[in-house]
Structure formats: C-alpha cells, structure tokens
Design a protein around this motif. Structure first.
Motif, PDB file in Angstrom:
ATOM      1  N   HIS A  32      39.746  28.709  74.032  1.00 39.89           N
ATOM      2  CA  HIS A  32      41.025  28.047  73.736  1.00 39.89           C
ATOM      3  C   HIS A  32      41.432  28.226  72.264  1.00 39.89           C
ATOM      4  O   HIS A  32      42.626  28.361  71.949  1.00 39.89           O
ATOM      5  CB  HIS A  32      40.881  26.560  74.080  1.00 39.89           C
ATOM      6  CG  HIS A  32      42.101  25.740  73.836  1.00 39.89           C
ATOM      7  ND1 HIS A  32      43.119  25.637  74.755  1.00 39.89           N
ATOM      8  CD2 HIS A  32      42.467  24.980  72.780  1.00 39.89           C
ATOM      9  CE1 HIS A  32      44.065  24.841  74.253  1.00 39.89           C
ATOM     10  NE2 HIS A  32      43.697  24.434  73.059  1.00 39.89           N
ATOM     11  N   HIS A  81      44.851  29.795  70.475  1.00 41.48           N
ATOM     12  CA  HIS A  81      45.745  29.324  69.406  1.00 41.48           C
ATOM     13  C   HIS A  81      45.960  30.419  68.350  1.00 41.48           C
ATOM     14  O   HIS A  81      47.074  30.607  67.865  1.00 41.48           O
ATOM     15  CB  HIS A  81      45.180  28.058  68.749  1.00 41.48           C
ATOM     16  CG  HIS A  81      45.513  26.800  69.511  1.00 41.48           C
ATOM     17  ND1 HIS A  81      46.810  26.410  69.754  1.00 41.48           N
ATOM     18  CD2 HIS A  81      44.720  25.850  70.078  1.00 41.48           C
ATOM     19  CE1 HIS A  81      46.808  25.272  70.442  1.00 41.48           C
ATOM     20  NE2 HIS A  81      45.560  24.909  70.656  1.00 41.48           N
ATOM     21  N   SER A  93      44.555  21.353  65.330  1.00 35.55           N
ATOM     22  CA  SER A  93      44.995  20.818  66.618  1.00 35.55           C
ATOM     23  C   SER A  93      44.493  19.387  66.773  1.00 35.55           C
ATOM     24  O   SER A  93      44.005  18.780  65.822  1.00 35.55           O
ATOM     25  CB  SER A  93      44.469  21.706  67.747  1.00 35.55           C
ATOM     26  OG  SER A  93      43.085  21.572  67.849  1.00 35.55           O
ATOM     27  N   ASP A 130      49.399  23.208  73.282  1.00 37.09           N
ATOM     28  CA  ASP A 130      48.700  23.968  74.313  1.00 37.09           C
ATOM     29  C   ASP A 130      49.641  24.628  75.323  1.00 37.09           C
ATOM     30  O   ASP A 130      50.576  23.992  75.817  1.00 37.09           O
ATOM     31  CB  ASP A 130      47.722  23.053  75.047  1.00 37.09           C
ATOM     32  CG  ASP A 130      46.602  22.602  74.122  1.00 37.09           C
ATOM     33  OD1 ASP A 130      46.470  23.192  73.028  1.00 37.09           O
ATOM     34  OD2 ASP A 130      45.862  21.686  74.506  1.00 37.09           O
TER      35      ASP A 130
HETATM   36 ZN    ZN Z   1      44.918  23.336  71.755  1.00 38.42          ZN
END
Ligand code: ZN
Ligand code: KG4
Length: 344
Positions: A114, A118, A142, A312
C-alpha cells in the motif's frame, strides 16, 4: 510493456477498484471507482476494523461487477491487490476477491505494498511522469504512516526516517477528535485553520533539531489536550478560538515535516521531491514545502499526486502493480496472503 491491470484496494476505510491501461508510451485510467466508508465510521469517531471488513465485502462485489471483472472476457490481463499494510480483516476481503478472480481467469496476480501505492500516486500525473527522475525524495504522510523515503529506482526504496509513535494523519485525527471536530480530522482542521492564527498557541515540535529524520507526534496530542482542557466551556465553542487551535496544530505538524524533509534532502541530494498519502492533500503543507524547497533547493522539482488520489484509492495500487509487472514480479494466487504490518 503493455498491460491492462485490474486493481483492488481494501486496506482501511475505502473500497476501491480500478483498471489501468498501460503501454510503453501511455498510461490511461480506464475505470476507477471508490466507495468511501467515512460516513459509516464517523458514527464511531474513527475506523472500526470489523465494520470496515464487513462493508468491504458488500462493496467490493458491486465495484468489481461495474468494472466488468466478472465478464466472460474480462477486460484485464493482470490483477493487483493491496496485501498490506492495513487492517488484517479488511485486507483479506480484497485479497480473497483478487485470488478468486485470478484462479478463475488464470491471469497473474500481484500483491502490492500500500505504501508503494502512495508513492505511485504521484506517477499517475502525466506531467510528473514526463519529468520523472531518481533519486526522488518522498514525504509519505498518511493516517497510518509518516516516512521519508528515498526512491532510488522503481522498487528500490530507502526509508530515511519514520514516526516513532503516531503518524501525522493520526495527529490530525486525534487532536480533532479531542476537540469534538469529528472524523477524519485532517480535512476538518485544515478547513478551520484558514481563519486562525498559526502562532496563537505554541505547541511542541518534538525532535525538530535532533539530527535524525524521525518523527514523534504523540506529545503534540497530549499538549493539545492539556491546552483544550484548560479552556472554559464557552471558549470551546468560540469559532476564533477553534480556528486558532486548528491553525496552531497544523503549523506545529507542518513545521516538523518541512524541517525534516529539508534535512533529509541536504543529506540525500535528490533531483526531485514529492509528497503522497492522505495528509499530502493539505494545501498548507504543500505550500510550505514548495516554498522551503524553492528557497533552499531551487533546482529540485516538487511533484504532487493527482487531485483525488491523495487518500486511499485503487488507481495507485494499479500503478504500483504495473511497476512490479514491468520488473517481472508476480505473486501466486494460491499463497498470496495479507501482511498487515508490511513496510517498504
Ligand atoms: Zn493510505
Ligand atoms: O492515505 P490515507 O487515505 O489512509 C492511510 O493510508 O492511512 O490517509 C488518511 C489520512 C487521515 O488521517 C486524514 O485525516 C488525513 O489523511 N487527511 C488530511 C487531509 N486530508 C486527509 N490531513 C490533513 N489535511 C488534509 N487536507
């Protein structure tokens, strides 16, 4: 390399599905849909993992259906799915959906970090892609992470610093919550800060000059709580007082992020810088960082994610999946598992 990648993101409180059509010369987002769970979690003042997982189950099937994932001739030739970091039960929903599709369609599956997603959100902007050069220094901020990452190449990352406790987004969320401003706190604080005085309250800037590239935000949260609790009830409803608190919180967080990025740039000498992750949507942070780099490192270009791709989303997961595919990296649907604590 030519590929059409179906991607799935379910690591936290957004269910998202995308199809990225990539070739050597062009990248096109053929489909992208995100179902946010924010209104659901707002009732609880934060993300409830079990509720998130159950909501992903309901959402992911309809999102996949609308992307054409169950068509007789599916419009993709690879599947990218977030395997971590994130909430274990939430990640599992996306992974199981992706594994099932991979098993049925026989297309390769790619487990995506993940955080790399980003990083890739910045690359989805055509102008950024055109000018893309390494080494690229990224501030990844984040709700779950705060890291300074030196990108040396696609897939080659060095984490120069990270938070020792709360993430920057968490600092926004937790301070907003204790002021009764609701979830998520970042956008709320940013909006209210516009009318406030950033120097009204001098909140701590921990580890500002300690020579490391690490962060600590839990002290800020305690300091805000102390100041807030000292206020008489009438003041807690005063819009100028609230605005001053918000502006001062945002200033304290931004000061540390900008100072550490400048220090990291001095050491690592990047040719580009970028910011990514939910907190990179913060306009004050964007402006301060741009201004600081224009002053100290005028030759270093600053890149931002596309509007709407800060928080996200599955588009960034498809992009990071494409990076991996180009590098010949694939996963096995039989063994792909979630990694809730995965790091870069
Ligand atoms: Zn995230
Ligand atoms: O990247 P993201 O969607 O989720 C994680 O991977 O954690 O980031 C969500 C975080 C939340 O903490 C939210 O408060 C913060 O990003 N955020 C902001 C802004 N928009 C979202 N923080 C500050 N200013 C904003 N405008």
């Amino acid at each position: 390399m030519k590929a059409r990648i179906l991607s799935i993101e379910t690591s936290c409180d957004e269910t998202s599905v995308a199809i990225l059509a990539a070739s050597k010369t062009a990248i096109r987002l053929a489909h992208h849909e995100t179902a946010t769970q924010i209104p659901i979690h707002q009732r609880y003042g934060g993300v409830v993992p079990e509720v998130a997982a159950r909501t992903h189950v309901a959402e992911v099937v309809s999102l996949l259906e609308r992307a054409g994932a169950f068509a007789k001739r599916p419009p993709f030739d690879a599947i990218a799915v977030t395997r971590g970091p994130g909430l274990a039960t939430a990640l599992r929903v996306g992974i199981d959906a992706a594994r099932t599709i991979a098993a049925v369609t026989d297309v390769p599956i790619i487990g995506v970090n993940h955080l790399e997603g980003h990083l890739a959100s910045v690359w989805l902007v055509p102008e950024n892609r055109k000018n893309w050069k390494f080494p690229l220094l990224t501030l990844l901020v984040s709700g779950g992470h705060t890291e300074i990452v030196l990108m040396k190449d696609f897939g080659k990352y060095q984490v120069l610093g990270r938070t020792r406790d709360d993430a920057a987004g968490e600092a926004f969320d937790k301070t907003a919550k204790l002021m009764g401003l609701g979830y998520p706190g970042g956008p709320m604080i940013a909006q209210l800060a516009v009318d406030g005085d950033p120097n009204a309250i001098s909140f701590p800037r921990p580890m500002l000059n300690d020579g490391s590239f690490d962060f600590s935000f839990s002290g800020l949260k305690s300091a805000v709580r102390r100041e807030w609790e000292l206020l008489p009830d009438a003041k807690k409803k005063d819009s100028q007082v609230i605005a001053d608190f918000c502006a001062s919180i945002q200033q304290a967080i931004t000061d540390v992020l900008v100072a550490k990025m400048l220090a990291a740039a001095k050491k690592s000498k990047p040719v580009m810088v970028s910011i990514a992750g939910g907190v990179s949507a913060n306009v004050h942070l964007q402006q301060r960082l741009a201004q600081a780099f224009a002053e100290k490192f005028p030759s270093v270009r600053m890149l931002l994610p596309a509007k709407g791709l800060h928080t996200d989303n599955a588009a960034m997961i498809a992009a990071a999946g494409y990076w991996q595919l180009r590098n010949g990296k694939k996963s096995n649907w039989k063994t792909l598992d979630s990694q809730p604590e995965l790091d870069l």
